[in-house]
Motif scaffolding. Structure first.
Motif, PDB file in Angstrom:
ATOM      1  N   ILE A  53       0.844  -1.067  -0.137  1.00  0.00           N
ATOM      2  CA  ILE A  53      -0.004  -0.034   0.139  1.00  0.00           C
ATOM      3  C   ILE A  53       0.923   1.233   0.120  1.00  0.00           C
ATOM      4  N   LEU A  63      -8.139   6.465   4.266  1.00  0.00           N
ATOM      5  CA  LEU A  63      -8.564   5.427   3.425  1.00  0.00           C
ATOM      6  C   LEU A  63      -7.451   4.253   3.546  1.00  0.00           C
ATOM      7  N   ILE A  73      -7.767   0.746   4.851  1.00  0.00           N
ATOM      8  CA  ILE A  73      -7.296  -0.633   4.029  1.00  0.00           C
ATOM      9  C   ILE A  73      -6.097  -1.490   4.636  1.00  0.00           C
ATOM     10  N   SER A  74      -5.065  -0.787   5.341  1.00  0.00           N
ATOM     11  CA  SER A  74      -4.157  -1.210   5.940  1.00  0.00           C
ATOM     12  C   SER A  74      -4.545  -2.287   7.189  1.00  0.00           C
ATOM     13  N   ALA A  98      -7.531  -3.582   7.655  1.00  0.00           N
ATOM     14  CA  ALA A  98      -8.552  -4.652   6.824  1.00  0.00           C
ATOM     15  C   ALA A  98      -7.470  -5.962   6.170  1.00  0.00           C
ATOM     16  N   PHE A 144      -1.891  -1.377  -3.760  1.00  0.00           N
ATOM     17  CA  PHE A 144      -3.004  -0.458  -3.423  1.00  0.00           C
ATOM     18  C   PHE A 144      -2.516   0.986  -3.558  1.00  0.00           C
ATOM     19  N   PHE A 185      -7.109   3.865  -5.000  1.00  0.00           N
ATOM     20  CA  PHE A 185      -8.162   4.404  -4.223  1.00  0.00           C
ATOM     21  C   PHE A 185      -7.816   5.960  -4.115  1.00  0.00           C
ATOM     22  N   ALA A 243     -14.380   1.155   2.301  1.00  0.00           N
ATOM     23  CA  ALA A 243     -12.820   0.984   1.718  1.00  0.00           C
ATOM     24  C   ALA A 243     -12.233  -0.126   2.396  1.00  0.00           C
ATOM     25  N   ALA A 244     -12.493  -0.483   3.684  1.00  0.00           N
ATOM     26  CA  ALA A 244     -11.816  -1.856   4.195  1.00  0.00           C
ATOM     27  C   ALA A 244     -12.521  -3.101   3.652  1.00  0.00           C
ATOM     28  N   ALA A 265     -11.116  -3.445   0.105  1.00  0.00           N
ATOM     29  CA  ALA A 265      -9.657  -3.976   0.064  1.00  0.00           C
ATOM     30  C   ALA A 265      -9.708  -5.638   0.438  1.00  0.00           C
ATOM     31  N   ARG A 266     -10.475  -5.886   1.239  1.00  0.00           N
ATOM     32  CA  ARG A 266     -10.623  -7.479   1.684  1.00  0.00           C
ATOM     33  C   ARG A 266     -11.112  -8.225   0.256  1.00  0.00           C
TER      34      ARG A 266
END
Length: 137
Positions: free
Chosen positions: A5, A17, A21-22, A24, A44, A75, A126-127, A130-131
């Protein structure tokens, strides 16, 4: 699968964001000042719109990629225009790097516009985004 990321955030919106994401996917979110040092399957890449364009640090980061990247997942946040997808895509195309069709975008606060954005719902989305990307690999 190797995932990274990277993001650039001037006002903190895209950083929020990146952190969601991190958390998640369990990968550190680093700024675009940190180059990629090894091949990655998924990158990402977070950015925002400043004066209708992505910041030079994002352009420099992309130009400096000298490892293999399977695909980039964009993103972004913006107050006025929609996402950085096309601009980032053009830069990646010049490098021969694939941009995923999927992207995450939400409004970001700027002065009095979109106060509180991205909000908790945006961060949750956002999470989840990403997942889903990671689970599809």
């Amino acid at each position: 699968m190797k995932t990274a990321i990277r993001y650039y955030s001037r006002g903190g919106n895209t950083e929020k964001l990146a952190k969601a994401i991190s958390e998640a996917i369990g990968v550190d979110a680093l700024t675009t000042d940190t180059p990629l040092t090894e091949d990655v399957d998924v990158l990402f890449l977070g950015s925002s719109v400043y004066a209708y364009g992505v910041d030079d640090s994002v352009k420099d980061f992309i130009a400096g990629i000298d490892v293999k990247v399977g695909k980039v997942v964009n993103f972004s946040t913006a107050a006025l225009i929609k996402s950085t997808y096309k601009q980032v895509g053009k830069l990646l195309e010049e490098k021969g790097i694939t941009l995923a069709k999927e992207e995450f975008y939400c409004r970001g606060s700027f002065g009095p516009m979109h106060k509180g954005k991205p909000d908790q719902d945006d961060l949750k989305s956002a999470a989840e985004f990403a997942r889903k990307i990671i689970n599809e690999q």
